[in-house]
Design a protein around this motif. Sequence first.
Motif, PDB file in Angstrom:
ATOM      1  N   ILE A 126      53.351 -42.876  11.606  1.00 35.37           N
ATOM      2  CA  ILE A 126      52.435 -43.972  11.930  1.00 35.37           C
ATOM      3  C   ILE A 126      51.170 -43.431  12.602  1.00 35.37           C
ATOM      4  N   ASN A 127      51.140 -42.144  12.941  1.00 36.56           N
ATOM      5  CA  ASN A 127      49.881 -41.534  13.361  1.00 36.56           C
ATOM      6  C   ASN A 127      48.886 -41.598  12.208  1.00 36.56           C
ATOM      7  N   THR A 128      47.596 -41.659  12.536  1.00 39.28           N
ATOM      8  CA  THR A 128      46.611 -41.408  11.496  1.00 39.28           C
ATOM      9  C   THR A 128      46.692 -39.933  11.113  1.00 39.28           C
ATOM     10  N   SER A 129      46.108 -39.577   9.995  1.00 39.39           N
ATOM     11  CA  SER A 129      46.283 -38.230   9.460  1.00 39.39           C
ATOM     12  C   SER A 129      45.716 -37.143  10.367  1.00 39.39           C
ATOM     13  N   TYR A 324      35.662 -49.635  10.896  1.00 47.34           N
ATOM     14  CA  TYR A 324      36.124 -48.568  10.021  1.00 47.34           C
ATOM     15  C   TYR A 324      37.450 -48.928   9.342  1.00 47.34           C
ATOM     16  N   ARG A 325      37.654 -48.286   8.215  1.00 47.33           N
ATOM     17  CA  ARG A 325      38.858 -48.482   7.409  1.00 47.33           C
ATOM     18  C   ARG A 325      39.564 -47.142   7.252  1.00 47.33           C
ATOM     19  N   VAL A 326      40.865 -47.190   7.470  1.00 48.29           N
ATOM     20  CA  VAL A 326      41.708 -45.995   7.400  1.00 48.29           C
ATOM     21  C   VAL A 326      42.592 -46.085   6.164  1.00 48.29           C
ATOM     22  N   GLN A 327      42.589 -45.030   5.366  1.00 48.78           N
ATOM     23  CA  GLN A 327      43.480 -44.924   4.215  1.00 48.78           C
ATOM     24  C   GLN A 327      44.292 -43.643   4.384  1.00 48.78           C
ATOM     25  N   ASP A 328      45.557 -43.801   4.720  1.00 47.38           N
ATOM     26  CA  ASP A 328      46.452 -42.651   4.870  1.00 47.38           C
ATOM     27  C   ASP A 328      47.516 -42.684   3.782  1.00 47.38           C
ATOM     28  N   TYR A 329      47.928 -41.506   3.346  1.00 46.67           N
ATOM     29  CA  TYR A 329      48.972 -41.433   2.336  1.00 46.67           C
ATOM     30  C   TYR A 329      49.660 -40.074   2.448  1.00 46.67           C
ATOM     31  N   GLY A 330      50.850 -40.011   1.910  1.00 40.93           N
ATOM     32  CA  GLY A 330      51.546 -38.736   1.951  1.00 40.93           C
ATOM     33  C   GLY A 330      52.949 -38.848   1.406  1.00 40.93           C
ATOM     34  N   HIS A 355      50.526 -35.109   4.704  1.00 38.41           N
ATOM     35  CA  HIS A 355      49.957 -36.302   5.329  1.00 38.41           C
ATOM     36  C   HIS A 355      48.430 -36.183   5.272  1.00 38.41           C
ATOM     37  N   ASN A 356      47.825 -36.899   4.349  1.00 40.73           N
ATOM     38  CA  ASN A 356      46.381 -36.868   4.151  1.00 40.73           C
ATOM     39  C   ASN A 356      45.792 -38.242   4.438  1.00 40.73           C
ATOM     40  N   GLY A 357      44.478 -38.273   4.615  1.00 34.66           N
ATOM     41  CA  GLY A 357      43.857 -39.562   4.852  1.00 34.66           C
ATOM     42  C   GLY A 357      42.363 -39.470   5.006  1.00 34.66           C
ATOM     43  N   ALA A 358      41.753 -40.647   5.071  1.00 31.96           N
ATOM     44  CA  ALA A 358      40.299 -40.747   5.231  1.00 31.96           C
ATOM     45  C   ALA A 358      39.978 -41.921   6.138  1.00 31.96           C
ATOM     46  N   ILE A 359      38.894 -41.769   6.893  1.00 35.60           N
ATOM     47  CA  ILE A 359      38.381 -42.841   7.745  1.00 35.60           C
ATOM     48  C   ILE A 359      36.929 -43.081   7.358  1.00 35.60           C
ATOM     49  N   ASP A 360      36.649 -44.278   6.878  1.00 35.37           N
ATOM     50  CA  ASP A 360      35.316 -44.677   6.428  1.00 35.37           C
ATOM     51  C   ASP A 360      34.701 -45.542   7.532  1.00 35.37           C
ATOM     52  N   THR A 361      33.706 -44.987   8.252  1.00 35.68           N
ATOM     53  CA  THR A 361      33.208 -45.607   9.475  1.00 35.68           C
ATOM     54  C   THR A 361      31.733 -45.973   9.364  1.00 35.68           C
TER      55      THR A 361
END
Length: 686
Positions: A126-129, A324-330, A355-361
Amino acid sequence: MFPKIHALCAAAACAVAASPAALAQQTLPAITITADPRADRGALTVPDTEQAIADIERIPGGVEVVPDTQFKNTPAQTVKDILERVPGVFAQPRYGDDARVSIRGSGLSRNYGNRGINMSMDGIPINTSDGLVDLFEIDPTAYRYVEVYKGANALRYGANSLGGAINFVTPTGRDAAPFEGRLDIGSFGYRKAQASTGAAGGPWDYFLTASAQSVDGYRDHSDGKEQRASGNLGYRFSADAETRFYLNLNRIRQRLPGEVTKDAALNTPQAADAEFERLDQQRNIDSLRLANKTMLRFGPATLEFGLFGVHRHVMHPIYQWLDYRVQDYGGFVRATDRRMIGGFHNEFAAGVKVHNGAIDTDQYINLTGGHKGNLAASMYDTSKNLSAYFENSFFIRPDLALVAGGQFQHAVREREDRYLSDGDQSGRRRYDNFSPKIGVLWDLDPDWQAYANISRSAEAPTFDANTFATPTSSDIEAQTATTYEVGTRGRRPGFTWDVSLYHARIENELQCLTTAPWSPCTIVNAGRTVHQGIELGAEFAVLESALATGDRVWFNANYAYNDFRFDGDPVYGDNRLPGVPVHILRAEVLYKLPGGFYAGPNVEWMPKSYYVDNANTETVDPYALLNFRVGLAPAKQGWTGYIEGRNLTDRRYIANAAAAGVATPASALFNPGSGRSIYAGARYTW
């Protein structure tokens, strides 16, 4: 405290604990390796509480299982209500549902979010990437049990941080009640309603829970509302194959009162910071999490694998208006094998986690009243993380295991700056670290274990560390540590104990230092530091059949000694590190009757002040809080209820504080603790 006894008697919500005579018959789980029995006890993908305890006690280090019986019959507003009895875990509420959690000094200087602990729900991150984690999305009353792995003892989850890992495990349809509902009310406008249902039929099972909570808050401008829902759906292909799908939804709306000066925290503790009120600072989250986990069993071996995806939309007006929007996946895969090798028992585990992800801010000027102004920054941050680990336990005797393992961690942090009027602040950093571990686990007798281990850990910085604005702001290194640990856990008739001693030598400790009012902290590497301490939990029966047949008076306590220091720093010498008490003690005397009635006082005592800055100039004062609880928990089904009073003397104190390099009396670093409060709740299980 020793995990097994938690399930038996530590919680007020339990019926009366086993008698000393019965306790004498309880033994530690044998460390003889057998095929995984969980498919015969419930869900294959999710161990029940007893199996989780048996599994965790094979780890030669500081670990804990906290069953739901310990926190279901409490207000359970924040994770402190779950974790406060675990020695070595410093958990304190900040405001609303937010809390600050540190294990062995992990992330102890942060004034927002949490870092240094890998948090999972049902074994899925549940952590961000980048490693940062908010606690708003954790519903403290939704879980069957919680696993706590301190430091490198969290290797099984691919965790490689100083603090280790915490795993929140939800029920399944194979161990949940067909219906459970609860209502809680309390001081400062606290109201919560929750309902859950679960069932199993043939190869299918399901579990669903939903809650709604609101609180006006002890402090001004700290009101919040939360709606949370989660569930899982399992399908058993056979006794040796099962898959499970997970869904988690959250809607969080929380105002922020902000840190204040020490004088304000102690003399006007309910007042919010005026600038936080002017800007109507908030943290609002809408999130969706989907995951799948599958377990296959091949005789003495198992294979577990899964995928997960998370979407968060965070609307966060603070010193600027962050949108911002967070998209995490793994995904992850973990294999275990238990078998005899040359006449010796052996257990091997290995896994890989991505565990990868992106934050669009987009970041805007925050105008009076919390309104968006002009665009001030725009960035796209990506994080990539790969960890591969193994661990092997070889039993040179049936009661003695030698443990060796290691983990390789690859992490990338990259920023694309899309707001170029102030220069291109794009950048990229890569971190590669290998962390070995060796240990020993010894059953001195069926009720007494001893252990020791030496381990390395490494932690890549979060996105807020390397800003890439200047060369100086782009050179933050990974935090690494070598930790030595010894301990023992066990039980005797009417008495249980759990003791760990550790010494960690840290390089490049990540500090989050407040440098200006109302702005985020600045991340720096502290150089060489030392974290060492003692974690002690104990419980014993003081009196038995004192006032009535079968009644019992239990005393339980947990204590932590935290000696965290700089090690020959050019500026701060051997000063103490800020942010955590040197001593913290929680103790309770609880009277219990066989019918499920319980009552008793408990205290939280911090006997010595601690510093809030590296220069050791400003402190948090000592305090002692008196609490009392009374309740009735007669059986697993039917009605249970409680009334709980906290801080009954209305003591003014500081619950936690941010950290600075050098603080003054004018530094706004302090979060006041709540005043006198009363809570009550009722739960019905059918």
